[in-house]
Design a protein around this motif. Structure first.
Motif, PDB file in Angstrom:
ATOM      1  N   HIS A  11       0.795  -1.224   0.000  1.00  0.00           N
ATOM      2  CA  HIS A  11       0.000   0.000   0.000  1.00  0.00           C
ATOM      3  C   HIS A  11       0.835   1.284   0.000  1.00  0.00           C
ATOM      4  O   HIS A  11       0.277   2.371  -0.087  1.00  0.00           O
ATOM      5  N   GLY A  12       2.133   1.170   0.123  1.00  0.00           N
ATOM      6  CA  GLY A  12       2.978   2.353   0.166  1.00  0.00           C
ATOM      7  C   GLY A  12       3.066   2.923   1.577  1.00  0.00           C
ATOM      8  O   GLY A  12       2.253   2.619   2.451  1.00  0.00           O
ATOM      9  N   GLU A  13       4.070   3.759   1.775  1.00  0.00           N
ATOM     10  CA  GLU A  13       4.310   4.340   3.091  1.00  0.00           C
ATOM     11  C   GLU A  13       3.800   5.778   3.135  1.00  0.00           C
ATOM     12  O   GLU A  13       4.138   6.586   2.267  1.00  0.00           O
ATOM     13  N   PRO A  14       2.972   6.130   4.128  1.00  0.00           N
ATOM     14  CA  PRO A  14       2.507   7.524   4.218  1.00  0.00           C
ATOM     15  C   PRO A  14       3.678   8.444   4.534  1.00  0.00           C
ATOM     16  O   PRO A  14       4.566   8.101   5.330  1.00  0.00           O
ATOM     17  N   THR A  15       3.678   9.627   3.911  1.00  0.00           N
ATOM     18  CA  THR A  15       4.743  10.598   4.167  1.00  0.00           C
ATOM     19  C   THR A  15       4.252  11.804   4.956  1.00  0.00           C
ATOM     20  O   THR A  15       5.059  12.613   5.412  1.00  0.00           O
ATOM     21  N   ALA A  16       2.935  11.928   5.120  1.00  0.00           N
ATOM     22  CA  ALA A  16       2.328  13.001   5.916  1.00  0.00           C
ATOM     23  C   ALA A  16       1.079  12.427   6.590  1.00  0.00           C
ATOM     24  O   ALA A  16       0.479  11.469   6.088  1.00  0.00           O
ATOM     25  N   PRO A  17       0.695  12.970   7.747  1.00  0.00           N
ATOM     26  CA  PRO A  17      -0.474  12.427   8.455  1.00  0.00           C
ATOM     27  C   PRO A  17      -1.725  12.345   7.585  1.00  0.00           C
ATOM     28  O   PRO A  17      -2.512  11.392   7.706  1.00  0.00           O
ATOM     29  N   GLN A  18      -1.911  13.313   6.684  1.00  0.00           N
ATOM     30  CA  GLN A  18      -3.106  13.316   5.840  1.00  0.00           C
ATOM     31  C   GLN A  18      -3.166  12.101   4.914  1.00  0.00           C
ATOM     32  O   GLN A  18      -4.248  11.711   4.458  1.00  0.00           O
ATOM     33  N   GLY A  78       3.166  18.687  14.320  1.00  0.00           N
ATOM     34  CA  GLY A  78       3.913  19.143  13.162  1.00  0.00           C
ATOM     35  C   GLY A  78       4.626  20.448  13.454  1.00  0.00           C
ATOM     36  O   GLY A  78       4.568  20.976  14.574  1.00  0.00           O
ATOM     37  N   PRO A  79       5.313  21.010  12.482  1.00  0.00           N
ATOM     38  CA  PRO A  79       6.044  22.274  12.683  1.00  0.00           C
ATOM     39  C   PRO A  79       5.143  23.415  13.129  1.00  0.00           C
ATOM     40  O   PRO A  79       5.595  24.328  13.826  1.00  0.00           O
ATOM     41  N   LYS A  80       3.860  23.376  12.743  1.00  0.00           N
ATOM     42  CA  LYS A  80       2.946  24.456  13.107  1.00  0.00           C
ATOM     43  C   LYS A  80       1.981  24.070  14.226  1.00  0.00           C
ATOM     44  O   LYS A  80       0.993  24.761  14.471  1.00  0.00           O
ATOM     45  N   GLY A  81       2.260  22.963  14.902  1.00  0.00           N
ATOM     46  CA  GLY A  81       1.413  22.575  16.028  1.00  0.00           C
ATOM     47  C   GLY A  81       0.643  21.296  15.772  1.00  0.00           C
ATOM     48  O   GLY A  81       1.048  20.438  14.972  1.00  0.00           O
ATOM     49  N   ARG A  82      -0.511  21.178  16.430  1.00  0.00           N
ATOM     50  CA  ARG A  82      -1.307  19.949  16.401  1.00  0.00           C
ATOM     51  C   ARG A  82      -1.909  19.720  15.017  1.00  0.00           C
ATOM     52  O   ARG A  82      -2.411  20.639  14.377  1.00  0.00           O
ATOM     53  N   ILE A  83      -1.860  18.451  14.595  1.00  0.00           N
ATOM     54  CA  ILE A  83      -2.478  18.043  13.339  1.00  0.00           C
ATOM     55  C   ILE A  83      -3.444  16.899  13.644  1.00  0.00           C
ATOM     56  O   ILE A  83      -3.025  15.746  13.815  1.00  0.00           O
ATOM     57  N   PRO A  84      -4.737  17.178  13.742  1.00  0.00           N
ATOM     58  CA  PRO A  84      -5.704  16.098  13.967  1.00  0.00           C
ATOM     59  C   PRO A  84      -6.098  15.453  12.640  1.00  0.00           C
ATOM     60  O   PRO A  84      -6.377  16.147  11.657  1.00  0.00           O
TER      61      PRO A  84
END
Length: 299
Positions: free
Chosen positions: A175-182, A205-211
């Motif tokens: 399935h490939g490896e995710p490179t970003a949470p999205q 992340g660099p700018k804070g929380r990433i839900p």
């Protein structure tokens, strides 16, 4: 049963709203405890509980007596704890609760070693992924992982575990490896039933929380089941490092999204509120705190 034990039984009935539960706790039958409650009411000359087919509730006199009786029992416990502090070895029965997965990973071994160090202490260990009601089940101290919501309990931080996103090499090849949470939106994510944030995984992340809201076709309340599902290549999971450290070391699992670390997860000891902690609880919590400090996955 003497007046003190009658008082203790009544307080537990008031706290659990269940005569049968207290009977099991005391190792007695329900009719026996009911007779003891009736004897206490006869001694006091008042009705303490309203009994219906569905529930028990305190009368006005019962509520007043409960508060006084609870304070008396706390004072007795305080006096006993004061005496216990004069001895280096705690005694009595220590009833513990903790998560099953953490038990298999570390806690079982630590509790058994603690009992070996204190052979005069009787230890009862109850393990479940669901939070137990300490007061209702008569638990002295529980080890809990994650966010705590019961403000009536005393909390002592034992340690913390960093969390990682893990997958099996076979799954990542397919399935490939995710490179970003999205990127997790296109992956099958293994879900933990009791996660405080539901189906939302948090990242930093660099700018804070990433839900990120995730989805998947397998959900469980068991940490061990989630780990096994990931090992079998079913999908990705967010897991505390202590749950998967052996599989990461053997190469059966790999971490992904290492640049977006989920917030660390706290590990705490909790116990019912009281003005003074009994010697057995204090000794056990101190022991766990010291041992956790020597385990990288828990510290």
């Amino acid at each position: 049963m003497d007046r003190f034990n009658l008082m203790h039984a009544f307080v537990r009935i008031a706290e659990t709203s269940s005569i049968s539960a207290v009977a099991r706790e005391l190792g007695a039958t329900q009719p026996t405890v009911s007779k003891q409650l009736a004897a206490l009411e006869a001694q006091l000359g008042v009705t303490l509980l309203r009994r219906t087919t569905r529930r028990l509730s305190l009368t006005e006199a019962g509520a007043a007596y409960y508060e006084s009786a609870r304070q008396i029992l706390e004072q007795v416990a305080e006096a006993e704890a004061g005496v216990s502090r004069l001895s280096a070895a705690p005694s009595g029965t220590l009833k513990l609760a903790g998560p099953h997965a953490l038990g298999q990973a570390f806690l079982d071994t630590l509790v058994i070693e603690f009992q070996r160090i204190h052979p005069q202490l009787k230890v009862q260990l109850i393990e479940s992924e669901r939070y137990t009601d300490l007061v209702e089940e008569g638990i002295d101290v529980a080890v809990r992982v994650g966010q705590l919501v019961d403000s009536t309990l005393i909390v002592r931080r034992l340690g913390a575990s960093r969390r990682v996103i893990v997958g099996a090499p076979e799954y990542l090849e397919r399935h490939g490896e995710p490179t970003a949470p999205q990127d997790l939106a296109r992956h099958n994510c293994i879900l933990y039933s009791y996660l405080a944030t539901g189906d939302v995984w948090d990242f930093k992340g660099p700018k804070g929380r990433i839900p990120v809201r995730v989805n998947g076709n397998f959900r469980s309340s068991s940490g061990n089941a989630i780990r096994e599902a990931v090992v079998q290549g079913l999908g990705l999971a967010a897991a505390p490092i202590w749950l998967v450290h052996h599989q990461l070391g053997s190469g059966r699992l790999r971490t992904v999204l290492s640049d977006y670390a989920p917030p660390a997860i706290a590990i705490s000891a909790v116990y019912p509120s009281a003005r003074h902690v009994t010697a057995k609880v204090r000794t056990f919590v101190d022991y766990l705190k010291s041992e956790f400090a020597n385990i990288p996955e828990l510290n």
